[in-house]
Every structure is written in C-alpha cells, then in structure tokens.
Design a protein around this motif. Structure first.
Motif, PDB file in Angstrom:
ATOM      1  N   ASP A   1      28.454  32.798  44.539  1.00 38.38           N
ATOM      2  CA  ASP A   1      29.901  32.817  44.356  1.00 38.38           C
ATOM      3  C   ASP A   1      30.548  34.141  44.778  1.00 38.38           C
ATOM      4  O   ASP A   1      31.355  34.167  45.679  1.00 38.38           O
ATOM      5  N   ARG A   2      30.190  35.250  44.133  1.00 39.09           N
ATOM      6  CA  ARG A   2      30.860  36.514  44.446  1.00 39.09           C
ATOM      7  C   ARG A   2      29.899  37.520  45.077  1.00 39.09           C
ATOM      8  O   ARG A   2      28.714  37.537  44.742  1.00 39.09           O
TER       9      ARG A   2
ATOM     10  N   CYS B   1      38.435  25.931  46.749  1.00 38.49           N
ATOM     11  CA  CYS B   1      37.268  26.817  46.633  1.00 38.49           C
ATOM     12  C   CYS B   1      36.247  26.029  45.811  1.00 38.49           C
ATOM     13  O   CYS B   1      36.481  25.747  44.639  1.00 38.49           O
TER      14      CYS B   1
ATOM     15  N   GLU C   1      36.049  31.844  32.214  1.00 42.68           N
ATOM     16  CA  GLU C   1      37.460  32.204  32.299  1.00 42.68           C
ATOM     17  C   GLU C   1      38.364  31.120  32.882  1.00 42.68           C
ATOM     18  O   GLU C   1      39.568  31.162  32.668  1.00 42.68           O
ATOM     19  N   SER C   2      37.782  30.153  33.584  1.00 41.55           N
ATOM     20  CA  SER C   2      38.643  29.191  34.297  1.00 41.55           C
ATOM     21  C   SER C   2      37.968  27.824  34.405  1.00 41.55           C
ATOM     22  O   SER C   2      36.768  27.693  34.170  1.00 41.55           O
TER      23      SER C   2
ATOM     24  N   ASP D   1      41.539  27.123  44.432  1.00 37.82           N
ATOM     25  CA  ASP D   1      40.490  26.458  43.652  1.00 37.82           C
ATOM     26  C   ASP D   1      40.495  24.944  43.864  1.00 37.82           C
ATOM     27  O   ASP D   1      39.517  24.380  44.277  1.00 37.82           O
TER      28      ASP D   1
ATOM     29  N   PHE E   1      36.329  34.269  50.863  1.00 41.40           N
ATOM     30  CA  PHE E   1      37.590  34.477  50.130  1.00 41.40           C
ATOM     31  C   PHE E   1      38.710  35.039  51.008  1.00 41.40           C
ATOM     32  O   PHE E   1      39.887  34.808  50.734  1.00 41.40           O
TER      33      PHE E   1
ATOM     34  N   PRO F   1      36.747  37.894  44.893  1.00 39.73           N
ATOM     35  CA  PRO F   1      37.823  36.953  45.220  1.00 39.73           C
ATOM     36  C   PRO F   1      39.219  37.573  45.098  1.00 39.73           C
ATOM     37  O   PRO F   1      40.124  37.220  45.874  1.00 39.73           O
TER      38      PRO F   1
ATOM     39  N   ARG G   1      41.141  37.638  48.564  1.00 41.67           N
ATOM     40  CA  ARG G   1      42.276  36.705  48.642  1.00 41.67           C
ATOM     41  C   ARG G   1      43.568  37.480  48.857  1.00 41.67           C
ATOM     42  O   ARG G   1      44.486  37.012  49.524  1.00 41.67           O
TER      43      ARG G   1
ATOM     44  N   TRP H   1      37.391  26.433  37.140  1.00 45.57           N
ATOM     45  CA  TRP H   1      36.427  26.619  38.230  1.00 45.57           C
ATOM     46  C   TRP H   1      35.086  27.059  37.652  1.00 45.57           C
ATOM     47  O   TRP H   1      34.037  26.524  38.010  1.00 45.57           O
ATOM     48  N   ARG H   2      35.147  28.019  36.762  1.00 44.86           N
ATOM     49  CA  ARG H   2      33.905  28.585  36.220  1.00 44.86           C
ATOM     50  C   ARG H   2      33.132  27.543  35.414  1.00 44.86           C
ATOM     51  O   ARG H   2      31.920  27.452  35.477  1.00 44.86           O
TER      52      ARG H   2
ATOM     53  N   PHE I   1      42.319  35.885  36.163  1.00 47.07           N
ATOM     54  CA  PHE I   1      41.854  34.525  36.417  1.00 47.07           C
ATOM     55  C   PHE I   1      42.033  33.581  35.219  1.00 47.07           C
ATOM     56  O   PHE I   1      41.448  32.500  35.206  1.00 47.07           O
TER      57      PHE I   1
ATOM     58  N   ASN J   1      44.149  31.892  41.493  1.00 46.31           N
ATOM     59  CA  ASN J   1      43.451  30.655  41.095  1.00 46.31           C
ATOM     60  C   ASN J   1      44.412  29.691  40.393  1.00 46.31           C
ATOM     61  O   ASN J   1      45.536  30.062  40.019  1.00 46.31           O
TER      62      ASN J   1
HETATM   63  O1  GYE Z   1      38.427  31.136  42.084  1.00 53.50           O
HETATM   64  C1  GYE Z   1      38.322  31.571  39.758  1.00 53.50           C
HETATM   65  C2  GYE Z   1      37.186  32.016  38.926  1.00 53.50           C
HETATM   66  O2  GYE Z   1      34.738  33.631  41.782  1.00 53.50           O
HETATM   67  C3  GYE Z   1      35.520  31.920  43.201  1.00 53.50           C
HETATM   68  O3  GYE Z   1      36.466  32.895  39.774  1.00 53.50           O
HETATM   69  C4  GYE Z   1      35.410  32.411  41.811  1.00 53.50           C
HETATM   70  C5  GYE Z   1      36.724  32.560  41.097  1.00 53.50           C
HETATM   71  C6  GYE Z   1      37.579  31.316  41.016  1.00 53.50           C
HETATM   72  O4  GYE Z   1      37.511  32.487  37.720  1.00 53.50           O
HETATM   73  O5  GYE Z   1      38.962  30.472  39.219  1.00 53.50           O
END
Ligand code: GYE
Length: 332
Positions: free
Chosen positions: A130-131, A286, A53-54, A266, A149, A184, A188, A56-57, A212, A238
């Motif tokens: 991570d989570r 992050c 999704e991002s 992030d 977080f 998160p 957050r 970061w991922r 995200f 994020n």
């Molecule tokens: O911040 C976000 C991602 O779980 C820390 O998941 C992660 C978060 C991160 O999609 O960008």
C-alpha cells in the motif's frame, strides 16, 4: 554504552511482551493470528497494519486476512493505530519471533532504515504493501505493492481542468490532506498540484490534514467554511474525509456537489453512494484489495524466487453516472 544496552533491553522486553500477546486480542500494537490452518510447514507472515482509520483500511485488512487464509499462510496481524512507533515495535517483535516474511503498510514515508536493516540482518524478507518508504537503500525490502498515488492526484486534477475548461474565473479550492508525511498524502497533493498548476485560475486557498478520518474531515472543513467565504471545490485525499466534509457543508447550509464540487480518492461503497447521490462529483479509485497479490509475492520471496521491485495496482475513475452502475457489484 550503558544507555545503549538499557535501550536494547527495553526494546527486547517490549518485543517479548508483544510476542506474548501475539495470539491475544486485537488492537494496539499487539496482534492476532489467523489463517494457515495450523499446518506445520505453513509460511508465517507478520503484518503490521496502519490502523483502522477509513473504509479503505477496513477493506484492506479484510483482503489481507482472507487472502492469507486462502493461501494457507499463517498471519500474525497487528494494528498500529496510526503510530509509527507501534509499527516499529511490531516489526521488531516479528523479527524476534523469526517469522518467514514481514509485510507492512508504513504509516509515514520516513524513518524506517534502522528497523528494516534489522530485518535484513535477521534475513527476514520484507514486502511493503500500500504505502512506500523513502529509504535510499532499496535492498531493505523485496517489493513494493500498491497504487501510484501521484497518478491518482493527477487524475483528480485532470477532471477539474476538464470541468472548468470553458471558464476564466478564479476557482477557489480547499484541500483535505491525508496523514501528514504519508506517501498517499504527499503524492496525491503533488500529482494534483502539477496538473492544476498549469492554469493560473486554479487557486488552493487552504490545505490541511484531516488524517484520513471522517471526524477530522468534518472538523477541518468546518474551519475552512468559517475562514473562506468563497469555496468552489473541495479536493479530499480520501472518501472518508470527503464524507465528513459533506456533513460540515450541509451544516453550513450549502449543497455538496453543487455549491461546492467535491473530488475524492478511494471509491469505497460509502463514497460511491455519495457520488451516485450527487453529493460527490468525481472519485479516483484506489484499490484496497491487495491481499491475493501480497500472498503471491510472499510465497515467491520465501521460496527465494525473484519478484518485481514494484507492483502497481490497476485502477479507474468514477463519474456520478458510472457510480450508479458500479454500486450494486461494488466489493468494498
Ligand atoms: O486512500 C485512505 C487510507 O494508504 C491508500 O489510506 C491508503 C490510504 C487510503 O486511510 O483511505
């Protein structure tokens, strides 16, 4: 009884189908295999990733895959496309395959007890990366490796308090939340609210999920801009949602970073670039580079050694000036 049996059969078939495509293509709830060098005694890790999704991922996936290779661990990897049901299927499939260790990044916090109990009964150790999950029974997993977080949310709030310390006018804030029900997003939001809650002038006038992603961040920010005449600050959970929101803000003829101040979390490269360019005002880091620590934990857990129940990632924050300095050597 009959219903239960048929449910079990279906679950079994799904797991078998998943196992069958374990070495196949990528995506979906299937999997890909890598690392380990094919050695007979290599530890086999089943890893269920949230999705892609991002930024970061993407960096997190790369870190896990590279670290597995480096550590000689055979990685069975599957992408859940942000769906809990896909993660549960993947974990059941790993249990069936009798992997040595399961690691996963739970998309949401709740609803994991049953499948974690199945892994425990099969004597396969689980590491959360991570989570977090909200299971009351912490014996269902060996360790949780990831960021704090709540602390990240607090850091975002502290910057805002400092930034507006000399004024008494109301500060209207809109918030783009991460995936609903994810650790998160929950944390957050809570950390930020706790800090700004001490001063009445800070008002969150709208808060909604942007899942995200950049696309959803833009879409929701578009709606915020239409509904809210006077937005001073955007807090996005994020960078990606913040970057999508920047497009919406520019589209509405406003200047991101000036007309609307932006705080994100992030510190991925694209976010840092926008920070250096003055479009974002502050980023709370992050780190997605969890792979090496995860592989260390996995080796210990498989060897029956005890590991800490919680491993917190070390992180910093960035102003615009600090982003300019850090960008050239940024790894992700
Ligand atoms: O911040 C976000 C991602 O779980 C820390 O998941 C992660 C978060 C991160 O999609 O960008």
């Amino acid at each position: 009884m009959l219903k239960r049996i048929s449910t079990l059969v279906v679950a079994g078939l799904t797991a078998a189908a998943l196992a069958a495509c374990g070495t196949g293509g990528s995506g979906g709830s299937g999997g890909t295999e890598g690392g380990g060098g094919g050695g007979g005694d290599a530890i086999v890790m089943g890893f269920s990733q949230v999705g892609a999704e991002s930024g970061w991922r993407t960096a997190n996936t790369k870190s896990v895959q590279e670290a597995a290779k480096e550590a000689g661990i055979t990685l069975r990897f599957s992408d859940a496309q942000q769906k809990q049901e896909n993660q549960i299927k993947a974990i059941r499939s790993y249990i069936q395959q009798k992997v040595d260790v399961i690691a996963f990044s739970p998309v949401v916090e709740s609803g994991w007890d049953t499948v974690l109990k199945e892994a425990k009964d099969a004597k396969i150790p689980v590491i959360l990366t991570d989570r977090a999950v909200d299971s009351a029974d912490t014996s269902l997993y060996k360790s949780f490796l990831g960021s704090d977080f709540v602390e990240e949310g607090k850091k975002a709030g502290q910057w805002l308090v400092e930034e507006y310390k000399d004024g008494s006018d109301t500060v209207n804030i809109v918030e783009l939340q991460g995936t609903t029900g994810s650790a998160p997003a929950n944390d957050r939001k809570a950390g930020f609210a706790e800090i700004i809650g001490a001063d009445q002038k800070f008002k969150i006038v709208a808060s909604q999920t942007g899942d995200f992603t950049r696309a959803k961040g833009k879409e929701v920010m578009d709606a915020f801009l239409k509904a809210q005449p006077d937005i001073d600050v955007l807090y996005a959970h994020n960078d990606d949602m913040g970057l999508g929101a920047i497009e919406a803000i520019e589209g509405a003829g406003k200047v991101p970073g000036k007309d609307i101040k932006i705080i994100t979390v992030d510190a991925v490269k694209d976010g840092m670039q926008a920070l250096a360019d003055g479009k974002i005002n502050y980023i709370v880091e992050c780190s997605p580079l969890l792979g090496p620590q995860l592989m260390d934990l996995a080796k210990k857990v498989v060897a029956g050694e005890s590991v800490p129940a919680r491993v917190v990632t070390e992180e910093t924050t960035f102003t615009q000036e600090q982003a300019k300095e850090a960008l050239p050597s940024r790894q992700y």
